[in-house]
Design a protein around this motif. Structure first.
Motif, PDB file in Angstrom:
ATOM      1  N   VAL A 106       0.847  -1.187   0.000  1.00 38.33           N
ATOM      2  CA  VAL A 106       0.000   0.000   0.000  1.00 38.33           C
ATOM      3  C   VAL A 106       0.885   1.240   0.000  1.00 38.33           C
ATOM      4  O   VAL A 106       2.055   1.181   0.390  1.00 38.33           O
ATOM      5  CB  VAL A 106      -0.965   0.015   1.203  1.00 38.33           C
ATOM      6  N   PRO A 107       0.372   2.377  -0.448  1.00 34.38           N
ATOM      7  CA  PRO A 107       1.170   3.601  -0.468  1.00 34.38           C
ATOM      8  C   PRO A 107       1.698   3.952   0.922  1.00 34.38           C
ATOM      9  O   PRO A 107       1.055   3.674   1.938  1.00 34.38           O
ATOM     10  CB  PRO A 107       0.191   4.665  -0.959  1.00 34.38           C
ATOM     11  N   SER A 108       2.856   4.576   0.957  1.00 33.71           N
ATOM     12  CA  SER A 108       3.507   4.863   2.242  1.00 33.71           C
ATOM     13  C   SER A 108       2.658   5.770   3.124  1.00 33.71           C
ATOM     14  O   SER A 108       2.723   5.693   4.343  1.00 33.71           O
ATOM     15  CB  SER A 108       4.885   5.463   2.025  1.00 33.71           C
ATOM     16  N   ALA A 109       1.861   6.649   2.514  1.00 34.27           N
ATOM     17  CA  ALA A 109       1.002   7.524   3.302  1.00 34.27           C
ATOM     18  C   ALA A 109      -0.029   6.704   4.092  1.00 34.27           C
ATOM     19  O   ALA A 109      -0.384   7.059   5.218  1.00 34.27           O
ATOM     20  CB  ALA A 109       0.296   8.529   2.411  1.00 34.27           C
ATOM     21  N   LEU A 110      -0.499   5.601   3.512  1.00 32.88           N
ATOM     22  CA  LEU A 110      -1.488   4.766   4.178  1.00 32.88           C
ATOM     23  C   LEU A 110      -0.837   3.755   5.118  1.00 32.88           C
ATOM     24  O   LEU A 110      -1.500   3.196   5.989  1.00 32.88           O
ATOM     25  CB  LEU A 110      -2.353   4.042   3.149  1.00 32.88           C
ATOM     26  N   GLN A 111       0.454   3.485   4.935  1.00 29.82           N
ATOM     27  CA  GLN A 111       1.143   2.553   5.829  1.00 29.82           C
ATOM     28  C   GLN A 111       1.182   3.081   7.251  1.00 29.82           C
ATOM     29  O   GLN A 111       1.257   2.309   8.202  1.00 29.82           O
ATOM     30  CB  GLN A 111       2.548   2.261   5.329  1.00 29.82           C
ATOM     31  N   SER A 112       1.116   4.397   7.405  1.00 25.59           N
ATOM     32  CA  SER A 112       1.152   4.970   8.757  1.00 25.59           C
ATOM     33  C   SER A 112      -0.100   4.622   9.544  1.00 25.59           C
ATOM     34  O   SER A 112      -0.093   4.711  10.769  1.00 25.59           O
ATOM     35  CB  SER A 112       1.312   6.485   8.674  1.00 25.59           C
ATOM     36  N   LEU A 113      -1.176   4.193   8.883  1.00 26.98           N
ATOM     37  CA  LEU A 113      -2.407   3.802   9.580  1.00 26.98           C
ATOM     38  C   LEU A 113      -2.291   2.408  10.183  1.00 26.98           C
ATOM     39  O   LEU A 113      -3.052   2.041  11.059  1.00 26.98           O
ATOM     40  CB  LEU A 113      -3.593   3.833   8.635  1.00 26.98           C
ATOM     41  N   HIS A 114      -1.344   1.619   9.681  1.00 22.94           N
ATOM     42  CA  HIS A 114      -1.191   0.250  10.163  1.00 22.94           C
ATOM     43  C   HIS A 114      -0.616   0.275  11.573  1.00 22.94           C
ATOM     44  O   HIS A 114       0.337   0.985  11.841  1.00 22.94           O
ATOM     45  CB  HIS A 114      -0.264  -0.528   9.224  1.00 22.94           C
ATOM     46  N   PRO A 115      -1.188  -0.527  12.496  1.00 19.13           N
ATOM     47  CA  PRO A 115      -0.684  -0.479  13.888  1.00 19.13           C
ATOM     48  C   PRO A 115       0.669  -1.006  13.962  1.00 19.13           C
ATOM     49  O   PRO A 115       1.485  -1.473  14.120  1.00 19.13           O
ATOM     50  CB  PRO A 115      -1.657  -1.351  14.650  1.00 19.13           C
TER      51      PRO A 115
END
Length: 115
Positions: A106-115
């Motif tokens: 997934v895009p790196s911006a959305l990876q920050s949502l992963h716990p």
């Protein structure tokens, strides 16, 4: 529909674990707390071997119903904007749990949502 597919996909996650090759290394040396010996590594290994299929089924039903209630609330209160919010919630949930794609894809911006 989402809840049904979620339940179907995760209905029996422990059903075929006997075919999954897994190794657990327990190097716990133990410790003493207030003079009593503790072996937390042994406790973790013991819990890993237990089978909690009923608890898992109950948990998935509760989570699915909760998600449906949140979506229903958003749609009832906000109508079309609520539908948009529900879609955003669904996308956030899928991305946050690496739902359909491994988190590395997934895009790196959305990876920050992963716990």
């Amino acid at each position: 529909m989402y809840s049904g597919s979620f339940l179907w996909a995760f209905w029996d996650p422990y059903g075929h674990l006997d075919r999954l090759p897994v190794a657990v290394v327990n190097e716990d040396q133990g410790a003493k707390l207030d003079g009593e010996p503790m072996h937390l590594g042994d406790d973790v290994v013991k819990r890993l071997k237990e089978k909690h299929s009923f608890a898992w089924h109950l948990f998935t039903w509760i989570i699915s119903i909760t998600f449906m209630m949140i979506v229903q609330f958003l749609v009832t209160v906000f109508d079309n904007p609520g539908r948009f919010l529900a879609i955003l919630l669904l996308i956030t949930q899928l991305v946050g749990s690496a739902g359909t794609y491994p988190i590395e894809l997934v895009p790196s911006a959305l990876q920050s949502l992963h716990p």
